[in-house]
Write an enzyme that holds these catalytic residues in place. Structure first.
Site, PDB file in Angstrom:
ATOM      1  N   CYS A  52       0.813  -1.221   0.000  1.00  0.00           N
ATOM      2  CA  CYS A  52       0.000   0.000   0.000  1.00  0.00           C
ATOM      3  C   CYS A  52       0.846   1.270   0.000  1.00  0.00           C
ATOM      4  O   CYS A  52       0.319   2.371  -0.169  1.00  0.00           O
ATOM      5  CB  CYS A  52      -0.949   0.001   1.180  1.00  0.00           C
ATOM      6  SG  CYS A  52      -1.961  -1.471   1.259  1.00  0.00           S
ATOM      7  N   HIS A  82      -3.285   7.056   2.991  1.00  0.00           N
ATOM      8  CA  HIS A  82      -3.699   5.789   2.392  1.00  0.00           C
ATOM      9  C   HIS A  82      -5.109   5.465   2.887  1.00  0.00           C
ATOM     10  O   HIS A  82      -5.402   5.545   4.073  1.00  0.00           O
ATOM     11  CB  HIS A  82      -2.703   4.696   2.802  1.00  0.00           C
ATOM     12  CG  HIS A  82      -3.158   3.305   2.491  1.00  0.00           C
ATOM     13  ND1 HIS A  82      -3.743   2.969   1.294  1.00  0.00           N
ATOM     14  CD2 HIS A  82      -3.125   2.164   3.235  1.00  0.00           C
ATOM     15  CE1 HIS A  82      -4.042   1.688   1.300  1.00  0.00           C
ATOM     16  NE2 HIS A  82      -3.689   1.174   2.475  1.00  0.00           N
ATOM     17  N   ASN A  85     -10.034  -0.421   0.423  1.00  0.00           N
ATOM     18  CA  ASN A  85      -8.569  -0.310   0.399  1.00  0.00           C
ATOM     19  C   ASN A  85      -8.065  -0.843  -0.948  1.00  0.00           C
ATOM     20  O   ASN A  85      -8.107  -2.045  -1.193  1.00  0.00           O
ATOM     21  CB  ASN A  85      -7.987  -1.119   1.562  1.00  0.00           C
ATOM     22  CG  ASN A  85      -6.471  -1.073   1.606  1.00  0.00           C
ATOM     23  OD1 ASN A  85      -5.819  -0.621   0.659  1.00  0.00           O
ATOM     24  ND2 ASN A  85      -5.904  -1.554   2.690  1.00  0.00           N
TER      25      ASN A  85
HETATM   26  O1  UT7 Z   1      -3.258  -1.555   3.866  1.00  0.00           O
HETATM   27  C1  UT7 Z   1      -3.044  -2.361   4.995  1.00  0.00           C
HETATM   28  C2  UT7 Z   1      -4.151  -3.347   5.071  1.00  0.00           C
HETATM   29  N1  UT7 Z   1      -4.685  -3.677   6.338  1.00  0.00           N
HETATM   30  C3  UT7 Z   1      -5.326  -2.836   7.164  1.00  0.00           C
HETATM   31  O2  UT7 Z   1      -5.383  -1.646   7.021  1.00  0.00           O
HETATM   32  C4  UT7 Z   1      -6.014  -3.493   8.328  1.00  0.00           C
HETATM   33  C5  UT7 Z   1      -5.948  -2.713   9.618  1.00  0.00           C
HETATM   34  N2  UT7 Z   1      -6.881  -3.275  10.583  1.00  0.00           N
HETATM   35  C6  UT7 Z   1      -8.189  -2.952  10.579  1.00  0.00           C
HETATM   36  O3  UT7 Z   1      -8.629  -2.147   9.783  1.00  0.00           O
HETATM   37  C7  UT7 Z   1      -9.070  -3.570  11.633  1.00  0.00           C
HETATM   38  O4  UT7 Z   1      -8.280  -4.305  12.540  1.00  0.00           O
HETATM   39  C8  UT7 Z   1     -10.172  -4.508  11.022  1.00  0.00           C
HETATM   40  C9  UT7 Z   1     -11.196  -3.675  10.259  1.00  0.00           C
HETATM   41  C10 UT7 Z   1      -9.550  -5.551  10.119  1.00  0.00           C
HETATM   42  C11 UT7 Z   1     -10.909  -5.231  12.159  1.00  0.00           C
HETATM   43  O5  UT7 Z   1     -11.488  -4.288  13.026  1.00  0.00           O
HETATM   44  P1  UT7 Z   1     -11.309  -4.439  14.599  1.00  0.00           P
HETATM   45  O6  UT7 Z   1     -12.088  -3.361  15.241  1.00  0.00           O
HETATM   46  O7  UT7 Z   1      -9.833  -4.495  14.870  1.00  0.00           O
HETATM   47  O8  UT7 Z   1     -12.025  -5.818  14.894  1.00  0.00           O
HETATM   48  P2  UT7 Z   1     -11.430  -7.127  15.561  1.00  0.00           P
HETATM   49  O9  UT7 Z   1     -10.505  -7.819  14.618  1.00  0.00           O
HETATM   50  O10 UT7 Z   1     -10.909  -6.796  16.932  1.00  0.00           O
HETATM   51  O11 UT7 Z   1     -12.724  -7.990  15.700  1.00  0.00           O
HETATM   52  C12 UT7 Z   1     -13.829  -7.565  16.534  1.00  0.00           C
HETATM   53  C13 UT7 Z   1     -14.944  -8.581  16.363  1.00  0.00           C
HETATM   54  C14 UT7 Z   1     -14.478 -10.035  16.465  1.00  0.00           C
HETATM   55  O12 UT7 Z   1     -15.495 -10.761  17.125  1.00  0.00           O
HETATM   56  P3  UT7 Z   1     -15.385 -11.143  18.675  1.00  0.00           P
HETATM   57  O13 UT7 Z   1     -14.109 -11.952  18.780  1.00  0.00           O
HETATM   58  O14 UT7 Z   1     -15.285  -9.827  19.398  1.00  0.00           O
HETATM   59  O15 UT7 Z   1     -16.628 -11.917  18.930  1.00  0.00           O
HETATM   60  C15 UT7 Z   1     -14.399 -10.480  15.017  1.00  0.00           C
HETATM   61  O16 UT7 Z   1     -14.574 -11.864  14.884  1.00  0.00           O
HETATM   62  O17 UT7 Z   1     -15.534  -8.454  15.063  1.00  0.00           O
HETATM   63  C16 UT7 Z   1     -15.551  -9.731  14.416  1.00  0.00           C
HETATM   64  N3  UT7 Z   1     -15.429  -9.544  12.963  1.00  0.00           N
HETATM   65  C17 UT7 Z   1     -16.484  -9.332  12.173  1.00  0.00           C
HETATM   66  N4  UT7 Z   1     -17.800  -9.246  12.420  1.00  0.00           N
HETATM   67  C18 UT7 Z   1     -18.610  -8.996  11.382  1.00  0.00           C
HETATM   68  C19 UT7 Z   1     -14.303  -9.528  12.236  1.00  0.00           C
HETATM   69  N5  UT7 Z   1     -14.615  -9.303  10.948  1.00  0.00           N
HETATM   70  C20 UT7 Z   1     -15.958  -9.179  10.876  1.00  0.00           C
HETATM   71  C21 UT7 Z   1     -16.855  -8.931   9.824  1.00  0.00           C
HETATM   72  N6  UT7 Z   1     -18.167  -8.849  10.123  1.00  0.00           N
HETATM   73  N7  UT7 Z   1     -16.464  -8.753   8.545  1.00  0.00           N
END
Ligand code: UT7
Length: 330
Positions: free
Chosen positions: A116, A257, A287
């Site tokens: 990215c 980004h 993204n």
């Molecule tokens: O260019 C570089 C590319 N990468 C990035 O920029 C990624 C950077 N990271 C992020 O943007 C965030 O970490 C994410 C958007 C990927 C995830 O958001 P988060 O607030 O960090 O969520 P999390 O991973 O802590 O998950 C929270 C909850 C989990 O459930 P439990 O364990 O709390 O029950 C996940 O299983 O949300 C759940 N979850 C979802 N729920 C519905 C994860 N993905 C999804 C989904 N829909 N798509």
């Protein structure tokens, strides 16, 4: 008199198909909902390649538009640099396909693998070649088609990405204050496991049996990348501003980004950029990796928000880990 690398024109290439969160969830059978995606990322929809569309076709479309708008002849371009991690072929480079398709008969061509931050690194390379007198004009493209590389069984990752390309023509200009002022490029390979594609390279070739537990496609530790991104974006901006001797308040437009609205907000807050100085289009495209920053430059410039003479700060981060920033007088 100083020799500067000045962006003359911009172009873009997007897949025809637009897919909303709801459509993606239904189509791919993802256990998710529109509200979660919007709240956690700000993404509402993304463009996804169909048919023959791919990084190569999008890059050509973007490059063609930038070249036409520059008023230069194809033979004026002396280097094609493409920031991408999702070329249609492992090799040759996507840049070579662009060089051929656009008839850039006097140009060298190479890809930059910086995920990215690919456009930040690519523009920095073009700037160095121009400022040192090696070339006069370069075509710089950022492109990715990560919809073709995601692991659709990983709901936290597959909803993030979209496909896009955007391009700029960069030319040598003697004197004046327009052009790329300063660049910083940084990396920390210790963070490689945070976001990677593990299978299909020469360690685990496509025809080999995947080791137990390893999966195809993009693998990501979202929380780790999130924490890294917030710090890296701010640090890169701070460094580039300090090296240029510019105060954050002098920046006219901040182009981060476009990965996640929460990451964008955190970066903007660190420098107290008001919302009117922060460019956002993550809701429309998701993204788009290497395409993200140049696509934002394209939209900002075409909509009249980015005008000649403005000071624009771009910053990116991605797999590697890599990160960096360009400070540009538009
Ligand atoms: O260019 C570089 C590319 N990468 C990035 O920029 C990624 C950077 N990271 C992020 O943007 C965030 O970490 C994410 C958007 C990927 C995830 O958001 P988060 O607030 O960090 O969520 P999390 O991973 O802590 O998950 C929270 C909850 C989990 O459930 P439990 O364990 O709390 O029950 C996940 O299983 O949300 C759940 N979850 C979802 N729920 C519905 C994860 N993905 C999804 C989904 N829909 N798509």
């Amino acid at each position: 008199m100083s020799r500067r690398a000045v962006i003359q024109s911009v172009g873009h290439g997007l897949p025809v198909r637009i897919v909303t969160n709801k459509e993606l969830i239904l189509e791919k059978g993802i256990e998710s909902d529109d509200e979660w995606i919007q709240q956690r990322t700000g993404i509402q929809q993304r463009h996804i390649c169909t048919g023959d569309e791919g990084a190569y076709s999008l890059a050509i479309e973007a490059g063609r538009e930038a070249l036409e708008r520059s008023g230069l002849k194809p033979t004026d371009i002396e280097m094609v640099i493409v920031g991408t991690v999702s070329g249609d072929y492992i090799w040759p480079s996507t840049a070579c396909f662009v060089q051929n398709a656009l008839g850039l008969k006097m140009a060298g061509a190479f890809d930059v693998s910086a995920a990215c931050a690919g456009f930040i690194y690519s523009l920095a390379n073009a700037t160095a070649l121009i400022e040192t007198g090696v070339i006069e004009h370069a075509l710089v493209i950022g492109v990715d088609a990560l919809s073709k590389q995601v692991d659709w069984s990983d709901r936290a990752t597959c909803i993030l990405f979209g496909d896009a390309a955007a391009a700029v023509v960069v030319s040598a200009v003697e004197g004046g204050d327009r052009g790329v002022i300063k660049t910083v490029m940084l990396a920390d390979g210790a963070g490689a496991p945070f976001i990677s594609i593990d299978l299909g390279g020469t360690k685990y070739p496509p025809n080999s049996v995947a080791p137990e537990g390893m999966k195809y496609g993009i693998q990501m530790m979202g929380n780790e990348v999130y924490r890294f991104a917030i710090k890296a974006m701010g640090d890169a901006c701070e460094k580039v501003l300090a090296e240029a001797g510019v105060d954050a308040s002098e920046v006219d437009l901040f182009i981060p980004h476009q990965a996640n609205m929460r990451i964008i907000r955190a970066a903007a807050e660190r420098f107290k950029f008001p919302s009117e100085k922060v460019f956002v289009n993550v809701h429309k495209y998701g993204n788009t990796s290497g395409g993200s920053i140049p696509l934002a430059l394209y939209e900002a410039s075409d909509s009249g928000r980015l005008k000649p003479g403005m000071l624009v700060l771009t910053v990116g981060f991605g797999a590697g880990l890599v990160w960096g920033a360009n400070l540009i007088r538009w």
